[in-house]
Design a protein around this motif. Structure first.
Motif, PDB file in Angstrom:
ATOM      1  N   LEU A   1      -8.414  58.285   7.827  1.00 52.99           N
ATOM      2  CA  LEU A   1      -9.568  57.934   6.994  1.00 52.99           C
ATOM      3  C   LEU A   1     -10.857  58.022   7.798  1.00 52.99           C
ATOM      4  O   LEU A   1     -11.873  58.548   7.318  1.00 52.99           O
ATOM      5  CB  LEU A   1      -9.386  56.527   6.426  1.00 52.99           C
ATOM      6  CG  LEU A   1     -10.470  56.018   5.474  1.00 52.99           C
ATOM      7  CD1 LEU A   1     -10.541  56.912   4.242  1.00 52.99           C
ATOM      8  CD2 LEU A   1     -10.196  54.571   5.073  1.00 52.99           C
ATOM      9  N   VAL A   2     -10.825  57.533   9.037  1.00 53.28           N
ATOM     10  CA  VAL A   2     -12.012  57.592   9.892  1.00 53.28           C
ATOM     11  C   VAL A   2     -12.387  59.041  10.180  1.00 53.28           C
ATOM     12  O   VAL A   2     -13.568  59.420  10.133  1.00 53.28           O
ATOM     13  CB  VAL A   2     -11.764  56.818  11.206  1.00 53.28           C
ATOM     14  CG1 VAL A   2     -12.871  57.105  12.212  1.00 53.28           C
ATOM     15  CG2 VAL A   2     -11.684  55.329  10.931  1.00 53.28           C
ATOM     16  N   LEU A   3     -11.401  59.859  10.453  1.00 52.94           N
ATOM     17  CA  LEU A   3     -11.671  61.278  10.729  1.00 52.94           C
ATOM     18  C   LEU A   3     -12.295  61.962   9.521  1.00 52.94           C
ATOM     19  O   LEU A   3     -13.195  62.801   9.665  1.00 52.94           O
ATOM     20  CB  LEU A   3     -10.371  61.976  11.127  1.00 52.94           C
ATOM     21  CG  LEU A   3     -10.496  63.439  11.587  1.00 52.94           C
ATOM     22  CD1 LEU A   3     -11.390  63.541  12.815  1.00 52.94           C
ATOM     23  CD2 LEU A   3      -9.115  64.025  11.863  1.00 52.94           C
ATOM     24  N   PHE A   4     -11.839  61.590   8.326  1.00 52.17           N
ATOM     25  CA  PHE A   4     -12.412  62.182   7.115  1.00 52.17           C
ATOM     26  C   PHE A   4     -13.850  61.728   6.894  1.00 52.17           C
ATOM     27  O   PHE A   4     -14.731  62.531   6.572  1.00 52.17           O
ATOM     28  CB  PHE A   4     -11.557  61.815   5.895  1.00 52.17           C
ATOM     29  CG  PHE A   4     -12.209  62.167   4.584  1.00 52.17           C
ATOM     30  CD1 PHE A   4     -12.274  63.483   4.158  1.00 52.17           C
ATOM     31  CD2 PHE A   4     -12.785  61.169   3.789  1.00 52.17           C
ATOM     32  CE1 PHE A   4     -12.887  63.812   2.954  1.00 52.17           C
ATOM     33  CE2 PHE A   4     -13.402  61.488   2.586  1.00 52.17           C
ATOM     34  CZ  PHE A   4     -13.448  62.807   2.168  1.00 52.17           C
ATOM     35  N   ILE A   5     -14.103  60.418   7.080  1.00 52.11           N
ATOM     36  CA  ILE A   5     -15.434  59.883   6.790  1.00 52.11           C
ATOM     37  C   ILE A   5     -16.461  60.387   7.795  1.00 52.11           C
ATOM     38  O   ILE A   5     -17.543  60.858   7.417  1.00 52.11           O
ATOM     39  CB  ILE A   5     -15.409  58.337   6.769  1.00 52.11           C
ATOM     40  CG1 ILE A   5     -14.554  57.839   5.596  1.00 52.11           C
ATOM     41  CG2 ILE A   5     -16.825  57.783   6.657  1.00 52.11           C
ATOM     42  CD1 ILE A   5     -14.377  56.339   5.576  1.00 52.11           C
ATOM     43  N   GLN A   6     -16.140  60.291   9.078  1.00 51.54           N
ATOM     44  CA  GLN A   6     -17.139  60.656  10.082  1.00 51.54           C
ATOM     45  C   GLN A   6     -17.080  62.131  10.474  1.00 51.54           C
ATOM     46  O   GLN A   6     -17.983  62.637  11.141  1.00 51.54           O
ATOM     47  CB  GLN A   6     -17.028  59.770  11.313  1.00 51.54           C
ATOM     48  CG  GLN A   6     -15.779  59.927  12.141  1.00 51.54           C
ATOM     49  CD  GLN A   6     -15.708  58.908  13.265  1.00 51.54           C
ATOM     50  OE1 GLN A   6     -16.324  57.834  13.197  1.00 51.54           O
ATOM     51  NE2 GLN A   6     -14.971  59.224  14.316  1.00 51.54           N
ATOM     52  N   GLY A   7     -16.022  62.849  10.056  1.00 53.02           N
ATOM     53  CA  GLY A   7     -15.978  64.285  10.257  1.00 53.02           C
ATOM     54  C   GLY A   7     -15.749  64.715  11.687  1.00 53.02           C
ATOM     55  O   GLY A   7     -15.801  65.916  11.991  1.00 53.02           O
ATOM     56  N   ASP A   8     -15.516  63.793  12.560  1.00 48.33           N
ATOM     57  CA  ASP A   8     -15.328  64.104  13.978  1.00 48.33           C
ATOM     58  C   ASP A   8     -14.531  62.962  14.589  1.00 48.33           C
ATOM     59  O   ASP A   8     -14.342  61.908  13.975  1.00 48.33           O
ATOM     60  CB  ASP A   8     -16.685  64.263  14.671  1.00 48.33           C
ATOM     61  CG  ASP A   8     -16.587  65.060  15.970  1.00 48.33           C
ATOM     62  OD1 ASP A   8     -15.464  65.264  16.445  1.00 48.33           O
ATOM     63  OD2 ASP A   8     -17.648  65.438  16.506  1.00 48.33           O
ATOM     64  N   TYR A   9     -14.093  63.156  15.806  1.00 48.39           N
ATOM     65  CA  TYR A   9     -13.330  62.101  16.473  1.00 48.39           C
ATOM     66  C   TYR A   9     -14.235  60.978  16.977  1.00 48.39           C
ATOM     67  O   TYR A   9     -13.755  59.891  17.287  1.00 48.39           O
ATOM     68  CB  TYR A   9     -12.527  62.700  17.634  1.00 48.39           C
ATOM     69  CG  TYR A   9     -11.417  63.609  17.154  1.00 48.39           C
ATOM     70  CD1 TYR A   9     -10.234  63.089  16.652  1.00 48.39           C
ATOM     71  CD2 TYR A   9     -11.568  64.993  17.193  1.00 48.39           C
ATOM     72  CE1 TYR A   9      -9.221  63.913  16.200  1.00 48.39           C
ATOM     73  CE2 TYR A   9     -10.556  65.836  16.743  1.00 48.39           C
ATOM     74  CZ  TYR A   9      -9.386  65.287  16.246  1.00 48.39           C
ATOM     75  OH  TYR A   9      -8.387  66.118  15.786  1.00 48.39           O
ATOM     76  N   GLU A  10     -15.522  61.237  17.082  1.00 49.79           N
ATOM     77  CA  GLU A  10     -16.507  60.220  17.429  1.00 49.79           C
ATOM     78  C   GLU A  10     -17.689  60.346  16.485  1.00 49.79           C
ATOM     79  O   GLU A  10     -17.862  61.381  15.828  1.00 49.79           O
ATOM     80  CB  GLU A  10     -16.978  60.389  18.887  1.00 49.79           C
ATOM     81  CG  GLU A  10     -15.921  60.111  19.928  1.00 49.79           C
ATOM     82  CD  GLU A  10     -15.509  58.649  19.988  1.00 49.79           C
ATOM     83  OE1 GLU A  10     -16.303  57.795  19.533  1.00 49.79           O
ATOM     84  OE2 GLU A  10     -14.404  58.344  20.487  1.00 49.79           O
ATOM     85  N   VAL A  11     -18.485  59.293  16.379  1.00 48.17           N
ATOM     86  CA  VAL A  11     -19.707  59.359  15.576  1.00 48.17           C
ATOM     87  C   VAL A  11     -20.648  60.368  16.218  1.00 48.17           C
ATOM     88  O   VAL A  11     -21.026  60.237  17.387  1.00 48.17           O
ATOM     89  CB  VAL A  11     -20.385  57.974  15.503  1.00 48.17           C
ATOM     90  CG1 VAL A  11     -21.717  58.075  14.768  1.00 48.17           C
ATOM     91  CG2 VAL A  11     -19.470  56.981  14.803  1.00 48.17           C
ATOM     92  N   SER A  12     -20.992  61.405  15.450  1.00 46.27           N
ATOM     93  CA  SER A  12     -21.780  62.500  16.003  1.00 46.27           C
ATOM     94  C   SER A  12     -22.701  63.058  14.919  1.00 46.27           C
ATOM     95  O   SER A  12     -22.849  62.466  13.847  1.00 46.27           O
ATOM     96  CB  SER A  12     -20.850  63.606  16.521  1.00 46.27           C
ATOM     97  OG  SER A  12     -20.108  64.165  15.446  1.00 46.27           O
TER      98      SER A  12
END
Length: 391
Positions: free
Chosen positions: A155-166
């Protein structure tokens, strides 16, 4: 035009209780502020650049170089806070007069979902300046989603589109804030309005006006919404706009509550702010999150503190709806809940310390007690008999 003619005919035929007081202004004021957010947001969209290296510069450009750019930016920023002011007061009126009870459960549930959607819209908009507080707020909230079992990482990968906030995250949030969430808001505003007109407005007495009608089927205790309440709503809107515009023109940063000083700094991935805090309207839920040591349990408690409102139609066992006729236990419980909510709001914006954590835990217990103990104190509480007709 036929559309406007149908609208005015509907307003004239829609019967509202004749004893609505000032607490009923806040529903129309919420609609007014949503319109403000859409109009000013479209204008800001013309100049904003969703790029990590240009986002802050584009905001500075519109503030300093674009004609009236500062005004539209402040109207939008202050409008976000005032949206939640009127929503919270609108919900308090529902608690005060039992607007969540039958036959208005669907109306209440659509309102609860709209609260969550507005929070999502406010959160995604808070990230867009890509300031220091915006970036680290994104980091904190994204870390909470990772605590969800099984699907958290995906879910985090989908929302932020990357492995870290970028920068990819900034693009995602821009799309959510400008397109996806506003469309959902428009849909739920329509559903909420349809549900309201299907069951009719509640009133301070908690009496159903449709139970007493004349030979033409019109409620005896009802009046046409237009012109009687449209005139009152215009008056309420004028008073509200005077307060709102006073803040916009004389205190646009809201003493650090609307626009935080830390968020005028460009996001720095290498420097963590000493004190990460959300906007004031999300502070009560952030305080509940911090009050629990376990991140997973804290995230569940934070989510539960919002969704628990949807259970009110099942928790309230009182035979009367309005607080006018409920007994001392119900009144005291509502008063303690308001104090707990304000306490969480204040604690959520404070720096982490043993005192603030202890205060957050006490207020969290009082907050949830209002809901968990409601079946008990509403069942055993004394009450006055509600009238058959409006007083």
């Amino acid at each position: 035009m036929p559309v406007f003619k149908e609208l005015f005919d509907h307003l004239k035929n829609y019967q509202a209780p004749k004893n609505l007081n000032f607490w009923y202004f806040f529903g129309s004021l919420a609609l007014l502020m949503v319109a403000n957010q859409f109009i000013t947001g479209i204008w800001l969209l013309m100049y904003y650049t969703p790029d990590a290296s240009l986002a802050m510069s584009s905001i500075e450009l519109m503030m300093r170089e674009v004609n009236f750019g500062w005004l539209f930016r402040y109207l939008h920023a202050a409008g976000a806070s005032f949206v939640f002011v009127v929503i919270y007061l609108h919900m308090f009126r529902g608690l005060l007069y039992g607007s969540y009870q039958s036959p208005r459960e669907i109306l209440w549930w659509t309102g609860c979902l709209m609260l969550v959607i507005f929070m999502a819209e406010a959160y995604t908009g808070y990230i867009l300046p890509w300031g220091q507080m915006s970036y680290w707020a994104a980091r904190v909230i994204m870390s909470l989603f990772k605590a969800i079992p099984f699907v958290g990482d995906s879910l985090v990968l989908f929302i932020q589109g990357d492995y870290e906030v970028s920068e990819v995250t900034l693009h995602r949030f821009f799309a959510f804030h400008v397109v996806l969430v506003p469309l959902i808001i428009l849909a739920f505003v329509g559903l909420h309005t349809l549900a309201l007109h299907a069951v009719g407005s509640n009133n301070p007495d908690g009496v159903e006006i449709k139970d007493h009608v004349d030979e033409k089927g019109k409620p005896l205790d009802g009046v046409a919404f237009h012109p009687y309440y449209t005139v009152k709503d215009v008056m309420g809107a004028c008073i509200f706009l005077f307060i709102f515009l006073s803040v916009v023109f004389f205190a646009p940063r809201g003493w650090g509550l609307i626009l935080e000083p830390e968020n005028f700094e460009v996001a720095n991935y290498m420097v963590t702010p000493l004190h990460i805090k959300p906007s004031w309207y999300l502070a009560p839920y952030y305080a509940i999150l911090r009050a629990i040591p376990s991140k997973g349990l804290g995230a569940l408690a934070m989510l539960g503190s919002i969704l628990v409102f949807a259970l009110l139609p099942f928790l309230d066992r009182s035979p009367v709806k309005s607080m006018r006729y409920k007994g001392p236990l119900s009144r005291m419980a509502l008063g303690v809940f308001v104090v707990a909510f304000i306490g969480l709001l204040c604690v959520g914006g404070m720096e982490v310390s043993p005192l603030s954590i202890s205060a957050a835990r006490i207020c969290s217990v009082l907050y949830f007690s209002y809901f968990l103990l409601m079946p008990i104190y509403t069942h055993y509480d004394t009450h006055k008999p509600a009238p058959d007709r409006l007083t």
